[in-house]
Design a protein around this motif. Structure first.
Motif: not given
Length: 344
Positions: A1-9, A292-303, A305-307
């Motif tokens: 689940m890596y969505f930080a950048s197309d530079n990262s692929g 919501p912040r709660a959803k961001h927390r869930q996503l980060h906990k699940a691994g 990666v995005y900004h």
């Protein structure tokens, strides 16, 4: 689940295979390799510009900075949007290489002809004491994921031509915009009035190479000198050429961009279904959304990666909407996208 950048692929396997093939035997250095001759001819054909000057560098910052330095003088100013990559993300490299300054055209990620004309007209009003008018730089895809239409590019170029100013197109995500518009490279560049383009590859599956194309061949020698003086002329240039050759083989450049855009569309559709708010309408392979912040927390906990965009994950209000940027490349799978959405 890596969505930080197309530079990262990852680098596309076809590119790695071409590099291995190019690694056999000996080739002349500094761009005199036989592959570069092929790349030059193919890019001229793709852009319908048989007389274009074509060069390769390893980074987008080098492509933009050296191109703008070639189009400007140290006593001039370069016109761009307030969120242009050359302003926000290149550590003053365009100013360093050109000696010129940047003038920001008020507005959002897209410049408008009226705002550009007004901004240009305010320069050259103080004689020798102020900066003189210089190039206009357009970012396509913009830093907020928007795509200029052909009519919008034509209108901006027309304003620049009113003042006899050259136009540079920062095309780090050139092909993502191209396939979104369904047009030809020529239509999005010189036919619209663009004088030079940074034709990106690194964000679209290459290891690290960008083409700089001048439709005014008279700029060629100056660019060559600036590239060498700026320490961006590779000695083992064939490895840049091999990447670009692989990119053009079998229309890999188009296939990869279409896949990245399709991945983004799938993600955007899923986000809408989950009630996310969009800061900008996604038009290529970038999404700016808020949930919501709660959803961001869930996503980060699940691994995932995005900004987060101008926001902090820390905070007590779990319902507070936080903006983020999500970028899709060619390699993101449907399974990864669906897994990300499942956590929302």
């Amino acid at each position: 689940m890596y969505f930080a950048s197309d530079n990262s692929g990852p680098v596309h396997p076809q590119v790695l295979a071409k590099l291995t093939e190019a690694n056999q035997g000996y080739q002349m250095a500094y761009g005199a390799d036989t592959l570069m001759n092929e790349v030059r001819d193919r890019l001229r054909s793709i852009f319908e510009a048989p007389g274009a000057a074509v060069y390769l560098v390893a980074t987008g910052t080098a492509a933009n900075s050296l191109a703008l330095a070639t189009l400007s003088n140290p006593w001039e100013t370069i016109f761009c949007s307030p969120v242009a990559h050359i302003h926000e993300d290149e550590c003053n490299a365009p100013e360093f290489y050109s000696g010129a300054k940047l003038t920001l055209v008020p507005g959002t990620d897209k410049m408008t002809p009226a705002a550009l004309r007004r901004t240009i007209s305010l320069e050259e009003t103080r004689g020798v004491h102020g900066p003189q008018r210089g190039p206009v730089s357009i970012t396509q895809v913009t830093e907020r994921g928007s795509v200029y239409s052909l009519e919008e590019i034509q209108a901006l170029c027309a304003v620049a031509k009113e003042y006899d100013l050259p136009v540079h197109l920062d095309g780090a995500r050139f092909t993502n915009a191209l396939v979104a518009l369904g047009c030809s490279p020529a239509e999005m560049t010189w036919k619209a009035g663009v004088d030079a383009v940074s034709f990106g590859g690194t964000k679209n599956g290459l290891m690290g190479v960008e083409a700089v194309i001048f439709f005014d061949e008279s700029k060629a020698w100056e660019f060559e000198l600036r590239r060498k003086r700026g320490a961006h002329l590779f000695s083992k240039h064939r490895y840049l050429s091999a990447q670009m050759a692989a990119y053009l083989d079998d229309d890999l450049w188009l296939t990869s961009a279409r896949q990245a855009n399709a991945n983004c569309a799938r993600l955007a559709e899923g986000l809408r279904g989950k009630g996310a708010d969009f800061l900008h309408e996604p038009q290529a392979n970038m999404i700016f959304a808020s949930f919501p912040r709660a959803k961001h927390r869930q996503l980060h906990k699940a691994g995932a990666v995005y900004h987060l965009w101008g926001a902090q994950l820390e905070g007590a209000d779990e319902a507070e909407p936080l903006p983020c940027r999500l970028v899709c490349d060619w390699s993101i799978s449907h399974e990864q996208i669906d897994q990300f959405l499942s956590h929302l």
